[in-house]
Design a protein around this motif. Sequence first.
Motif, PDB file in Angstrom:
ATOM      1  N   TYR A 103       0.829  -1.210   0.000  1.00 14.77           N
ATOM      2  CA  TYR A 103       0.000   0.000   0.000  1.00 14.77           C
ATOM      3  C   TYR A 103       0.861   1.257   0.000  1.00 14.77           C
ATOM      4  O   TYR A 103       0.578   2.227  -0.705  1.00 14.77           O
ATOM      5  CB  TYR A 103      -0.934  -0.002   1.210  1.00 14.77           C
ATOM      6  CG  TYR A 103      -2.177  -0.839   1.033  1.00 14.77           C
ATOM      7  CD1 TYR A 103      -3.143  -0.490   0.083  1.00 14.77           C
ATOM      8  CD2 TYR A 103      -2.395  -1.971   1.813  1.00 14.77           C
ATOM      9  CE1 TYR A 103      -4.285  -1.259  -0.079  1.00 14.77           C
ATOM     10  CE2 TYR A 103      -3.538  -2.747   1.651  1.00 14.77           C
ATOM     11  CZ  TYR A 103      -4.474  -2.385   0.699  1.00 14.77           C
ATOM     12  OH  TYR A 103      -5.609  -3.146   0.524  1.00 14.77           O
ATOM     13  N   VAL A 104       1.933   1.241   0.797  1.00 18.34           N
ATOM     14  CA  VAL A 104       2.833   2.397   0.837  1.00 18.34           C
ATOM     15  C   VAL A 104       3.541   2.558  -0.504  1.00 18.34           C
ATOM     16  O   VAL A 104       3.637   3.663  -1.054  1.00 18.34           O
ATOM     17  CB  VAL A 104       3.862   2.237   1.972  1.00 18.34           C
ATOM     18  CG1 VAL A 104       4.879   3.375   1.929  1.00 18.34           C
ATOM     19  CG2 VAL A 104       3.164   2.207   3.330  1.00 18.34           C
ATOM     20  N   GLY A 105       4.025   1.441  -1.061  1.00  9.63           N
ATOM     21  CA  GLY A 105       4.761   1.505  -2.313  1.00  9.63           C
ATOM     22  C   GLY A 105       3.916   1.928  -3.492  1.00  9.63           C
ATOM     23  O   GLY A 105       4.441   2.474  -4.484  1.00  9.63           O
ATOM     24  N   ALA A 118       6.191  -5.124  -2.210  1.00  8.38           N
ATOM     25  CA  ALA A 118       5.906  -6.287  -1.359  1.00  8.38           C
ATOM     26  C   ALA A 118       7.201  -6.913  -0.873  1.00  8.38           C
ATOM     27  O   ALA A 118       7.333  -7.282   0.304  1.00  8.38           O
ATOM     28  CB  ALA A 118       5.081  -7.305  -2.140  1.00  8.38           C
ATOM     29  N   ARG A 119       8.173  -7.019  -1.760  1.00  6.61           N
ATOM     30  CA  ARG A 119       9.471  -7.573  -1.371  1.00  6.61           C
ATOM     31  C   ARG A 119      10.167  -6.711  -0.321  1.00  6.61           C
ATOM     32  O   ARG A 119      10.960  -7.211   0.480  1.00  6.61           O
ATOM     33  CB  ARG A 119      10.375  -7.697  -2.597  1.00  6.61           C
ATOM     34  CG  ARG A 119      10.005  -8.795  -3.566  1.00  6.61           C
ATOM     35  CD  ARG A 119      10.953  -8.766  -4.757  1.00  6.61           C
ATOM     36  NE  ARG A 119      10.763  -9.898  -5.648  1.00  6.61           N
ATOM     37  CZ  ARG A 119      11.437 -10.077  -6.787  1.00  6.61           C
ATOM     38  NH1 ARG A 119      12.351  -9.187  -7.146  1.00  6.61           N
ATOM     39  NH2 ARG A 119      11.215 -11.137  -7.536  1.00  6.61           N
ATOM     40  N   SER A 120       9.890  -5.415  -0.351  1.00 10.76           N
ATOM     41  CA  SER A 120      10.623  -4.504   0.535  1.00 10.76           C
ATOM     42  C   SER A 120      10.388  -4.808   2.007  1.00 10.76           C
ATOM     43  O   SER A 120      11.194  -4.422   2.859  1.00 10.76           O
ATOM     44  CB  SER A 120      10.244  -3.049   0.236  1.00 10.76           C
ATOM     45  OG  SER A 120       8.904  -2.774   0.618  1.00 10.76           O
ATOM     46  N   PHE A 121       9.294  -5.502   2.327  1.00 10.28           N
ATOM     47  CA  PHE A 121       9.100  -5.897   3.727  1.00 10.28           C
ATOM     48  C   PHE A 121      10.222  -6.822   4.174  1.00 10.28           C
ATOM     49  O   PHE A 121      10.712  -6.724   5.309  1.00 10.28           O
ATOM     50  CB  PHE A 121       7.746  -6.578   3.925  1.00 10.28           C
ATOM     51  CG  PHE A 121       7.503  -6.993   5.352  1.00 10.28           C
ATOM     52  CD1 PHE A 121       7.293  -6.043   6.337  1.00 10.28           C
ATOM     53  CD2 PHE A 121       7.518  -8.338   5.720  1.00 10.28           C
ATOM     54  CE1 PHE A 121       7.085  -6.414   7.663  1.00 10.28           C
ATOM     55  CE2 PHE A 121       7.306  -8.717   7.036  1.00 10.28           C
ATOM     56  CZ  PHE A 121       7.096  -7.753   8.011  1.00 10.28           C
ATOM     57  N   ASN A 122      10.659  -7.716   3.297  1.00 15.50           N
ATOM     58  CA  ASN A 122      11.773  -8.592   3.650  1.00 15.50           C
ATOM     59  C   ASN A 122      13.088  -7.837   3.690  1.00 15.50           C
ATOM     60  O   ASN A 122      14.020  -8.238   4.399  1.00 15.50           O
ATOM     61  CB  ASN A 122      11.858  -9.766   2.667  1.00 15.50           C
ATOM     62  CG  ASN A 122      10.938 -10.903   3.055  1.00 15.50           C
ATOM     63  OD1 ASN A 122      10.099 -10.761   3.932  1.00 15.50           O
ATOM     64  ND2 ASN A 122      11.069 -12.039   2.399  1.00 15.50           N
ATOM     65  N   TRP A 123      13.200  -6.749   2.936  1.00 15.49           N
ATOM     66  CA  TRP A 123      14.389  -5.915   3.064  1.00 15.49           C
ATOM     67  C   TRP A 123      14.461  -5.339   4.475  1.00 15.49           C
ATOM     68  O   TRP A 123      15.543  -5.273   5.074  1.00 15.49           O
ATOM     69  CB  TRP A 123      14.371  -4.768   2.056  1.00 15.49           C
ATOM     70  CG  TRP A 123      14.163  -5.156   0.619  1.00 15.49           C
ATOM     71  CD1 TRP A 123      14.179  -6.417   0.089  1.00 15.49           C
ATOM     72  CD2 TRP A 123      13.877  -4.271  -0.460  1.00 15.49           C
ATOM     73  NE1 TRP A 123      13.927  -6.372  -1.252  1.00 15.49           N
ATOM     74  CE2 TRP A 123      13.739  -5.079  -1.629  1.00 15.49           C
ATOM     75  CE3 TRP A 123      13.722  -2.902  -0.586  1.00 15.49           C
ATOM     76  CZ2 TRP A 123      13.454  -4.533  -2.881  1.00 15.49           C
ATOM     77  CZ3 TRP A 123      13.447  -2.340  -1.827  1.00 15.49           C
ATOM     78  CH2 TRP A 123      13.322  -3.159  -2.957  1.00 15.49           C
ATOM     79  N   ILE A 124      13.300  -4.915   4.970  1.00 16.33           N
ATOM     80  CA  ILE A 124      13.241  -4.377   6.339  1.00 16.33           C
ATOM     81  C   ILE A 124      13.590  -5.464   7.351  1.00 16.33           C
ATOM     82  O   ILE A 124      14.310  -5.220   8.328  1.00 16.33           O
ATOM     83  CB  ILE A 124      11.843  -3.796   6.621  1.00 16.33           C
ATOM     84  CG1 ILE A 124      11.564  -2.621   5.684  1.00 16.33           C
ATOM     85  CG2 ILE A 124      11.717  -3.357   8.079  1.00 16.33           C
ATOM     86  CD1 ILE A 124      10.131  -2.124   5.724  1.00 16.33           C
ATOM     87  N   VAL A 163      17.863 -14.623   0.472  1.00 15.43           N
ATOM     88  CA  VAL A 163      16.585 -14.888   1.129  1.00 15.43           C
ATOM     89  C   VAL A 163      15.864 -13.585   1.478  1.00 15.43           C
ATOM     90  O   VAL A 163      14.639 -13.494   1.378  1.00 15.43           O
ATOM     91  CB  VAL A 163      16.802 -15.747   2.391  1.00 15.43           C
ATOM     92  CG1 VAL A 163      15.593 -15.697   3.312  1.00 15.43           C
ATOM     93  CG2 VAL A 163      17.094 -17.183   2.003  1.00 15.43           C
ATOM     94  N   PHE A 164      16.616 -12.568   1.868  1.00 15.31           N
ATOM     95  CA  PHE A 164      15.991 -11.303   2.232  1.00 15.31           C
ATOM     96  C   PHE A 164      15.638 -10.440   1.019  1.00 15.31           C
ATOM     97  O   PHE A 164      15.039  -9.375   1.178  1.00 15.31           O
ATOM     98  CB  PHE A 164      16.903 -10.504   3.165  1.00 15.31           C
ATOM     99  CG  PHE A 164      16.934 -11.030   4.571  1.00 15.31           C
ATOM    100  CD1 PHE A 164      15.820 -10.895   5.388  1.00 15.31           C
ATOM    101  CD2 PHE A 164      18.057 -11.669   5.071  1.00 15.31           C
ATOM    102  CE1 PHE A 164      15.836 -11.389   6.691  1.00 15.31           C
ATOM    103  CE2 PHE A 164      18.080 -12.164   6.365  1.00 15.31           C
ATOM    104  CZ  PHE A 164      16.965 -12.022   7.179  1.00 15.31           C
ATOM    105  N   SER A 165      15.953 -10.891  -0.171  1.00 15.83           N
ATOM    106  CA  SER A 165      15.747 -10.061  -1.358  1.00 15.83           C
ATOM    107  C   SER A 165      14.442 -10.328  -2.088  1.00 15.83           C
ATOM    108  O   SER A 165      14.104  -9.611  -3.021  1.00 15.83           O
ATOM    109  CB  SER A 165      16.923 -10.248  -2.339  1.00 15.83           C
ATOM    110  OG  SER A 165      16.942 -11.560  -2.861  1.00 15.83           O
ATOM    111  N   TYR A 166      13.687 -11.361  -1.698  1.00 18.12           N
ATOM    112  CA  TYR A 166      12.407 -11.630  -2.352  1.00 18.12           C
ATOM    113  C   TYR A 166      11.378 -12.046  -1.307  1.00 18.12           C
ATOM    114  O   TYR A 166      11.714 -12.240  -0.132  1.00 18.12           O
ATOM    115  CB  TYR A 166      12.569 -12.691  -3.443  1.00 18.12           C
ATOM    116  CG  TYR A 166      12.832 -14.103  -2.952  1.00 18.12           C
ATOM    117  CD1 TYR A 166      11.811 -15.025  -2.854  1.00 18.12           C
ATOM    118  CD2 TYR A 166      14.128 -14.508  -2.595  1.00 18.12           C
ATOM    119  CE1 TYR A 166      12.053 -16.324  -2.405  1.00 18.12           C
ATOM    120  CE2 TYR A 166      14.370 -15.795  -2.144  1.00 18.12           C
ATOM    121  CZ  TYR A 166      13.328 -16.701  -2.049  1.00 18.12           C
ATOM    122  OH  TYR A 166      13.565 -17.969  -1.601  1.00 18.12           O
ATOM    123  N   LEU A 167      10.122 -12.178  -1.706  1.00 21.13           N
ATOM    124  CA  LEU A 167       9.049 -12.463  -0.755  1.00 21.13           C
ATOM    125  C   LEU A 167       9.008 -13.944  -0.414  1.00 21.13           C
ATOM    126  O   LEU A 167       8.731 -14.777  -1.272  1.00 21.13           O
ATOM    127  CB  LEU A 167       7.704 -12.011  -1.325  1.00 21.13           C
ATOM    128  CG  LEU A 167       6.510 -12.141  -0.361  1.00 21.13           C
ATOM    129  CD1 LEU A 167       6.717 -11.265   0.870  1.00 21.13           C
ATOM    130  CD2 LEU A 167       5.207 -11.784  -1.056  1.00 21.13           C
TER     131      LEU A 167
END
Length: 421
Positions: A103-105, A118-124, A163-167
């Motif tokens: 939603y933010v993106g 959506a992937r950015s959550f895993n970046w966080i 692993v942290f780069s995708y959902l």
Amino acid sequence: MLNEHPTCSSTGLSNFRCQLLLAAFYFCVVALWSIGIAFNGAPDESTHFFLLEYLKAFHTLPLASEPHEALLGPISGHTWQKGDFWYHGLPFPHIAGALITTYVGSWILPADMIYMAARSFNWILGCVFICALFRTSRSTGLPVLMSALIALVVALIPQVTFVFSYLNSDAYGLASIALLISTLVSFLNSPTRKRALYLGMALGLMFMAKLYFIPALVFAFTLLAANRAFKNTQLFKHAPTAIVVSLVVSLPMLLLVYTKYGEISGVSGQIDFVNMHKLNPAAGYGTCYLLCGDHFLNTETVFPWLNLTLKSYFSVTGWMNIFIPNSYYLASAFILISIALIALYQMKPIDRSERKLDIALQYGLPLVMIIALYPSITLMSLIASQNSLPQPQGRYLFVTIPFLGLLLSLTAKRFIQRSVR
């Protein structure tokens, strides 16, 4: 395990500032890696995106039998056909987080790139992971720069960064375990109500992780019980705080998933997956590894399985087919074995004044449990491959990754103590 120090006197770099730098650096690394991965170009990403897309489109959880008809994803543009597989019956905190970042993106990114949001959550989650590794090292008494180095060494293992780069749900599991270890060590150092609250939050997050991350909970409860029995009889004074907080964090989603799917383990989804593929000759259903006829060990199948498991633990950055030079895997295995041997040697008393009970509680017990994770999980994974579909995937060993940070920290601390005496 010693008390943490807030600032490194030689550099003036505070814990908070160092964590900011580590988080910013790692966020950029995983984001750049993510840009190079096409949608569903990483293992099982579409199975996680289905739940996300369904929630986005219909604002409710899908039935286990979905999709009943073709669904065009409003986020990825991918089309799921009737009967396509997705993992149901699992808690989905990573999907809830990805829904928020989506939603933010959507306010920033073009429509064809929202899947990156959506992937950015895993970046966080990657930022949370590397900071938790750092805090674990600091809680063992290591200086800031050494703690940062250990955090970077573990976080920059290629498969971990991938692993942290995708959902996916493994990133959530790694971050949760790292938080659990960090809060556990901090609580053992000083069992205050505030630290019990943090430990309870970490436990709650762990209760929503996949089944193969459960060994982390076993580690935590064993260490707590041992310290309560042999070191601090008042350790559980604030246990009610930790228990209540863990339930507040985890129970709502666990109840929601159980009410909807009748389970929280995802076992039914795994059974469905096996049934869908076991008739495919390429899937290898029925491959025997142990107790095959007159042989206890079938070397023709076990050795290739172990080889691929090792590779995908360190670095198989794609659908189990994007490898790097074999010399890297050999070097990684050699380094890992060497670290374990050095760590075991450090169990030797530093001097005659050191109590064996202190060595056992503060170093020996954590060390033995960490090293034991590797053969025990590998054996369980091998048995699972024999009884379902052969899946020589290093992801089942990912529970050990955050413990590498603790292993390196404890060993470095012992080495420093030994060198100054």
